[in-house]
Design an enzyme around this catalytic site. Structure first.
Site, PDB file in Angstrom:
ATOM      1  CD  GLN A  95      -3.227   0.932   0.706  1.00  0.00           C
ATOM      2  OE1 GLN A  95      -3.680  -0.201   0.638  1.00  0.00           O
ATOM      3  NE2 GLN A  95      -3.879   1.991   0.264  1.00  0.00           N
ATOM      4  CG  HIS A 127       5.901  -5.614  -3.965  1.00  0.00           C
ATOM      5  ND1 HIS A 127       5.956  -6.630  -4.877  1.00  0.00           N
ATOM      6  CD2 HIS A 127       5.007  -4.730  -4.439  1.00  0.00           C
ATOM      7  CE1 HIS A 127       5.124  -6.381  -5.862  1.00  0.00           C
ATOM      8  NE2 HIS A 127       4.524  -5.228  -5.619  1.00  0.00           N
ATOM      9  CE  LYS A 191      -0.946  -9.655 -10.140  1.00  0.00           C
ATOM     10  NZ  LYS A 191      -0.165 -10.205  -9.023  1.00  0.00           N
ATOM     11  CG  ASP A 218       5.287 -13.122  -8.189  1.00  0.00           C
ATOM     12  OD1 ASP A 218       5.904 -12.044  -8.340  1.00  0.00           O
ATOM     13  OD2 ASP A 218       4.045 -13.184  -8.143  1.00  0.00           O
TER      14      ASP A 218
END
Ligand code: R5P
Length: 295
Positions: A95, A127, A191, A218
Protein backbone atom coordinates in the site's frame (compact mmCIF):
# COMPACT_ATOMS: atom_id res chain seq x y z
CA UNK A 1 33.59 -5.47 19.49
CA UNK A 2 31.82 -8.70 18.50
CA UNK A 3 28.30 -8.17 17.15
CA UNK A 4 25.31 -9.64 18.97
CA UNK A 5 22.59 -11.34 16.89
CA UNK A 6 19.19 -11.52 18.56
CA UNK A 7 16.41 -13.47 16.80
CA UNK A 8 12.79 -12.72 17.58
CA UNK A 9 10.87 -15.98 18.19
CA UNK A 10 10.53 -17.95 14.93
CA UNK A 11 13.76 -16.59 13.45
CA UNK A 12 16.21 -18.81 15.31
CA UNK A 13 17.33 -21.02 12.39
CA UNK A 14 18.15 -18.08 10.12
CA UNK A 15 19.81 -16.16 12.98
CA UNK A 16 21.94 -19.10 14.11
CA UNK A 17 23.44 -19.52 10.64
CA UNK A 18 23.82 -15.76 10.25
CA UNK A 19 25.65 -15.42 13.57
CA UNK A 20 28.05 -18.19 12.65
CA UNK A 21 28.72 -16.67 9.19
CA UNK A 22 29.29 -13.16 10.67
CA UNK A 23 31.32 -14.52 13.59
CA UNK A 24 28.79 -12.82 15.90
CA UNK A 25 27.54 -13.93 19.28
CA UNK A 26 24.05 -15.43 19.20
CA UNK A 27 21.61 -14.35 21.90
CA UNK A 28 17.89 -14.79 22.29
CA UNK A 29 14.74 -12.70 22.71
CA UNK A 30 12.16 -14.07 25.08
CA UNK A 31 8.73 -12.75 24.13
CA UNK A 32 5.37 -13.72 25.49
CA UNK A 33 1.97 -12.26 26.29
CA UNK A 34 0.54 -11.43 29.68
CA UNK A 35 -3.03 -12.66 30.28
CA UNK A 36 -4.39 -9.24 29.30
CA UNK A 37 -2.62 -9.39 25.92
CA UNK A 38 0.26 -7.01 26.71
CA UNK A 39 3.76 -8.09 25.61
CA UNK A 40 6.63 -9.23 27.84
CA UNK A 41 10.11 -9.00 26.28
CA UNK A 42 13.49 -9.97 27.74
CA UNK A 43 16.87 -10.01 26.00
CA UNK A 44 19.26 -12.88 26.69
CA UNK A 45 22.73 -11.61 25.72
CA UNK A 46 24.54 -8.42 26.73
CA UNK A 47 24.15 -5.56 24.18
CA UNK A 48 26.43 -3.15 26.09
CA UNK A 49 28.87 -1.30 23.83
CA UNK A 50 28.34 -3.47 20.73
CA UNK A 51 26.30 -3.55 17.51
CA UNK A 52 23.08 -5.52 17.89
CA UNK A 53 21.36 -7.15 14.90
CA UNK A 54 17.72 -8.00 15.63
CA UNK A 55 16.49 -10.68 13.21
CA UNK A 56 12.77 -10.64 12.44
CA UNK A 57 11.22 -11.57 9.13
CA UNK A 58 8.01 -9.55 9.05
CA UNK A 59 5.64 -12.13 7.66
CA UNK A 60 3.20 -11.58 10.57
CA UNK A 61 3.85 -7.88 11.05
CA UNK A 62 0.98 -6.88 13.29
CA UNK A 63 1.44 -9.50 16.02
CA UNK A 64 5.26 -9.19 15.78
CA UNK A 65 5.61 -5.45 15.75
CA UNK A 66 5.43 -4.38 19.39
CA UNK A 67 7.77 -7.14 20.61
CA UNK A 68 10.26 -6.11 17.94
CA UNK A 69 10.10 -2.46 18.97
CA UNK A 70 10.38 -3.35 22.67
CA UNK A 71 13.41 -5.56 21.93
CA UNK A 72 15.10 -2.76 19.96
CA UNK A 73 14.40 -0.17 22.67
CA UNK A 74 15.76 -2.55 25.33
CA UNK A 75 18.97 -3.20 23.36
CA UNK A 76 19.54 0.56 23.13
CA UNK A 77 18.63 1.09 26.77
CA UNK A 78 21.21 -1.56 27.73
CA UNK A 79 23.98 0.27 25.85
CA UNK A 80 24.06 -1.17 22.30
CA UNK A 81 26.33 0.94 20.09
CA UNK A 82 23.86 0.49 17.21
CA UNK A 83 20.60 -1.41 16.75
CA UNK A 84 19.94 -2.85 13.29
CA UNK A 85 16.96 -4.65 11.84
CA UNK A 86 17.55 -7.75 9.74
CA UNK A 87 14.16 -8.33 8.09
CA UNK A 88 14.42 -10.83 5.21
CA UNK A 89 10.75 -10.17 4.42
CA UNK A 90 9.78 -6.53 4.77
CA UNK A 91 6.06 -6.08 5.29
CA UNK A 92 3.83 -3.17 4.36
CA UNK A 93 5.36 -2.47 0.98
CA UNK A 94 2.27 -2.84 -1.19
CA UNK A 95 0.00 0.00 0.00
CA UNK A 96 2.43 2.62 -1.29
CA UNK A 97 -0.20 5.13 -2.36
CA UNK A 98 -3.66 6.32 -1.36
CA UNK A 99 -5.84 4.42 -3.82
CA UNK A 100 -9.09 5.64 -2.20
CA UNK A 101 -9.85 8.75 -0.22
CA UNK A 102 -9.02 8.42 3.48
CA UNK A 103 -6.77 5.38 3.18
CA UNK A 104 -3.58 5.07 5.22
CA UNK A 105 -0.44 4.87 3.06
CA UNK A 106 0.87 2.06 5.26
CA UNK A 107 4.25 1.78 3.46
CA UNK A 108 5.07 5.30 4.59
CA UNK A 109 3.68 5.01 8.13
CA UNK A 110 5.42 1.68 8.72
CA UNK A 111 8.71 3.07 7.39
CA UNK A 112 8.45 6.05 9.77
CA UNK A 113 7.90 3.75 12.75
CA UNK A 114 10.85 1.48 11.86
CA UNK A 115 13.12 4.43 11.01
CA UNK A 116 12.39 5.98 14.41
CA UNK A 117 13.66 2.95 16.31
CA UNK A 118 16.46 1.31 14.30
CA UNK A 119 19.80 2.65 13.06
CA UNK A 120 19.77 0.66 9.83
CA UNK A 121 17.96 -2.17 8.08
CA UNK A 122 18.79 -4.97 5.67
CA UNK A 123 16.20 -6.83 3.65
CA UNK A 124 15.86 -8.79 0.42
CA UNK A 125 13.64 -8.04 -2.56
CA UNK A 126 11.23 -5.66 -0.86
CA UNK A 127 8.17 -5.08 -3.05
CA UNK A 128 9.35 -1.80 -4.56
CA UNK A 129 6.79 -0.47 -6.98
CA UNK A 130 6.02 3.23 -7.00
CA UNK A 131 9.09 3.97 -4.86
CA UNK A 132 12.08 2.60 -6.79
CA UNK A 133 14.27 2.54 -3.66
CA UNK A 134 13.71 2.09 0.06
CA UNK A 135 15.23 5.54 0.61
CA UNK A 136 11.98 6.94 -0.80
CA UNK A 137 10.26 5.60 2.33
CA UNK A 138 12.89 4.92 5.00
CA UNK A 139 15.04 7.65 6.53
CA UNK A 140 17.63 5.23 8.00
CA UNK A 141 20.39 3.61 5.90
CA UNK A 142 19.12 0.42 4.27
CA UNK A 143 20.68 -2.43 2.32
CA UNK A 144 18.47 -4.03 -0.32
CA UNK A 145 19.65 -7.50 -1.32
CA UNK A 146 18.52 -9.36 -4.44
CA UNK A 147 17.72 -13.05 -4.63
CA UNK A 148 17.50 -13.29 -8.45
CA UNK A 149 21.08 -14.64 -8.89
CA UNK A 150 20.44 -17.33 -6.26
CA UNK A 151 17.08 -18.24 -7.82
CA UNK A 152 18.74 -18.40 -11.23
CA UNK A 153 21.54 -20.67 -10.02
CA UNK A 154 19.05 -22.94 -8.24
CA UNK A 155 16.94 -23.20 -11.44
CA UNK A 156 20.03 -23.92 -13.56
CA UNK A 157 21.05 -26.73 -11.21
CA UNK A 158 17.62 -28.28 -10.75
CA UNK A 159 15.46 -27.74 -13.84
CA UNK A 160 16.28 -28.87 -17.37
CA UNK A 161 15.31 -26.57 -20.27
CA UNK A 162 13.39 -23.99 -18.23
CA UNK A 163 11.10 -21.32 -19.63
CA UNK A 164 11.13 -18.51 -17.05
CA UNK A 165 7.70 -16.92 -16.61
CA UNK A 166 6.79 -13.83 -14.60
CA UNK A 167 3.06 -13.78 -13.80
CA UNK A 168 2.68 -9.99 -14.12
CA UNK A 169 4.48 -6.92 -15.42
CA UNK A 170 6.05 -6.21 -12.02
CA UNK A 171 7.83 -9.56 -12.13
CA UNK A 172 9.78 -8.61 -15.28
CA UNK A 173 12.64 -7.43 -13.04
CA UNK A 174 13.08 -10.94 -11.54
CA UNK A 175 12.11 -13.03 -14.57
CA UNK A 176 14.34 -11.04 -16.92
CA UNK A 177 17.37 -11.11 -14.58
CA UNK A 178 17.02 -14.84 -13.92
CA UNK A 179 16.60 -15.72 -17.61
CA UNK A 180 19.59 -13.58 -18.59
CA UNK A 181 21.87 -15.16 -15.99
CA UNK A 182 21.14 -18.73 -17.11
CA UNK A 183 20.59 -18.07 -20.82
CA UNK A 184 16.96 -19.26 -20.79
CA UNK A 185 13.99 -17.71 -22.59
CA UNK A 186 11.47 -15.75 -20.55
CA UNK A 187 7.96 -14.39 -20.87
CA UNK A 188 5.94 -12.02 -18.71
CA UNK A 189 2.17 -12.41 -18.39
CA UNK A 190 -0.43 -9.68 -17.95
CA UNK A 191 -2.34 -9.62 -14.64
CA UNK A 192 -5.49 -7.73 -13.70
CA UNK A 193 -6.28 -7.61 -10.00
CA UNK A 194 -9.94 -7.32 -8.97
CA UNK A 195 -9.49 -7.75 -5.22
CA UNK A 196 -7.23 -9.22 -2.49
CA UNK A 197 -8.00 -12.78 -3.64
CA UNK A 198 -9.18 -12.24 -7.17
CA UNK A 199 -6.97 -11.88 -10.24
CA UNK A 200 -7.09 -12.74 -13.91
CA UNK A 201 -4.04 -13.39 -16.06
CA UNK A 202 -3.65 -13.21 -19.83
CA UNK A 203 -1.17 -15.67 -21.28
CA UNK A 204 0.31 -15.08 -24.75
CA UNK A 205 0.70 -17.95 -27.23
CA UNK A 206 3.49 -20.12 -25.80
CA UNK A 207 3.22 -23.00 -28.28
CA UNK A 208 6.87 -22.62 -29.34
CA UNK A 209 7.90 -23.60 -25.77
CA UNK A 210 6.06 -26.93 -25.48
CA UNK A 211 9.35 -28.80 -25.00
CA UNK A 212 10.40 -26.63 -22.05
CA UNK A 213 9.51 -26.69 -18.35
CA UNK A 214 7.60 -23.56 -17.39
CA UNK A 215 8.99 -22.00 -14.21
CA UNK A 216 6.82 -19.34 -12.59
CA UNK A 217 8.94 -16.90 -10.60
CA UNK A 218 7.59 -14.21 -8.29
CA UNK A 219 8.69 -12.15 -5.31
CA UNK A 220 5.72 -12.94 -3.05
CA UNK A 221 3.19 -15.75 -2.80
CA UNK A 222 0.50 -14.32 -0.51
CA UNK A 223 -3.07 -15.48 -1.22
CA UNK A 224 -1.46 -17.64 -3.94
CA UNK A 225 -4.11 -16.57 -6.45
CA UNK A 226 -1.57 -15.03 -8.87
CA UNK A 227 0.38 -18.29 -9.07
CA UNK A 228 -2.74 -20.48 -9.11
CA UNK A 229 -4.39 -18.65 -12.01
CA UNK A 230 -1.13 -18.52 -13.97
CA UNK A 231 -0.44 -22.24 -13.45
CA UNK A 232 -3.95 -23.24 -14.59
CA UNK A 233 -3.70 -21.10 -17.71
CA UNK A 234 -0.30 -22.52 -18.68
CA UNK A 235 -1.53 -26.09 -18.38
CA UNK A 236 -4.70 -25.16 -20.32
CA UNK A 237 -2.39 -24.11 -23.19
CA UNK A 238 -0.87 -27.59 -23.19
CA UNK A 239 2.38 -26.77 -21.39
CA UNK A 240 3.84 -29.12 -18.79
CA UNK A 241 2.84 -28.77 -15.15
CA UNK A 242 4.97 -25.80 -14.04
CA UNK A 243 7.61 -25.42 -11.37
CA UNK A 244 7.35 -22.45 -9.01
CA UNK A 245 10.20 -20.48 -7.45
CA UNK A 246 9.40 -17.59 -5.09
CA UNK A 247 11.36 -15.36 -2.76
CA UNK A 248 8.84 -14.76 0.05
CA UNK A 249 6.74 -17.80 0.99
CA UNK A 250 3.86 -16.15 2.83
CA UNK A 251 1.20 -18.64 1.66
CA UNK A 252 -1.67 -17.01 3.57
CA UNK A 253 -4.63 -19.11 4.78
CA UNK A 254 -5.14 -22.14 2.48
CA UNK A 255 -2.85 -20.91 -0.34
CA UNK A 256 -0.35 -23.75 0.08
CA UNK A 257 -3.03 -26.46 -0.21
CA UNK A 258 -4.47 -24.84 -3.33
CA UNK A 259 -1.07 -24.49 -5.01
CA UNK A 260 0.53 -27.87 -4.29
CA UNK A 261 -1.54 -29.85 -6.85
CA UNK A 262 -0.99 -27.20 -9.54
CA UNK A 263 2.82 -27.38 -9.58
CA UNK A 264 5.34 -30.16 -10.00
CA UNK A 265 7.37 -28.48 -7.21
CA UNK A 266 7.30 -25.21 -5.25
CA UNK A 267 10.60 -23.84 -3.98
CA UNK A 268 11.21 -20.72 -1.92
CA UNK A 269 14.06 -18.90 -0.26
CA UNK A 270 14.46 -18.99 3.50
CA UNK A 271 13.28 -15.35 3.77
CA UNK A 272 10.11 -16.70 5.39
CA UNK A 273 10.43 -20.05 7.17
CA UNK A 274 8.28 -22.60 5.29
CA UNK A 275 8.48 -26.24 4.24
CA UNK A 276 9.11 -25.11 0.64
CA UNK A 277 12.41 -23.39 1.63
CA UNK A 278 15.22 -24.64 -0.58
CA UNK A 279 17.36 -21.59 -1.33
CA UNK A 280 19.70 -20.28 1.37
CA UNK A 281 20.10 -16.53 1.93
CA UNK A 282 22.27 -16.22 5.02
CA UNK A 283 25.60 -15.95 3.11
CA UNK A 284 24.20 -12.91 1.27
CA UNK A 285 22.98 -11.29 4.50
CA UNK A 286 26.24 -12.08 6.29
CA UNK A 287 28.23 -10.41 3.54
CA UNK A 288 26.03 -7.27 3.72
CA UNK A 289 26.30 -7.10 7.51
CA UNK A 290 30.05 -7.55 7.54
CA UNK A 291 30.42 -4.92 4.77
CA UNK A 292 28.43 -2.36 6.76
CA UNK A 293 24.68 -2.58 6.07
CA UNK A 294 24.44 0.12 3.39
CA UNK A 295 23.03 0.22 -0.15
C1 R5P B 1 2.39 -8.35 -6.76
O1 R5P B 1 2.43 -7.65 -7.69
C2 R5P B 1 3.43 -9.35 -6.37
O2 R5P B 1 4.54 -9.36 -7.21
C3 R5P B 1 2.83 -10.72 -6.25
O3 R5P B 1 2.48 -11.19 -7.54
C4 R5P B 1 1.62 -10.68 -5.38
O4 R5P B 1 1.90 -10.05 -4.17
C5 R5P B 1 1.08 -12.07 -5.16
O5 R5P B 1 -0.07 -11.95 -4.41
P1 R5P B 1 -1.12 -13.15 -4.32
O6 R5P B 1 -0.34 -14.39 -3.96
O7 R5P B 1 -2.04 -12.71 -3.22
O8 R5P B 1 -1.79 -13.25 -5.64
Amino acid sequence: MQRLVLPLPGNEIFATRLASQCDSELGRVEARRFPDGESYVRLHGNPSGRPVDLVCTLSQPDPQFLSLIFAAETARDLGASEVNLIAPYLAYMRQDKRFHEGECVTSLSFAKLISGVFDSMVTIDPHLHRHPQLSGLYTIPTATLHAAPLLADWIAQNIKDPLIIGPDEESEQWAGAIAKRIGAPHKVLHKTRFGDRSVDIEVPDLSEFMDRTPVLVDDIASSGKTLAVAARKLVAQGLRKPECVVVHALFADDAWNELVPLFSRITSTEAVPHLSNGIKLTPLFAEAIVKGLKD
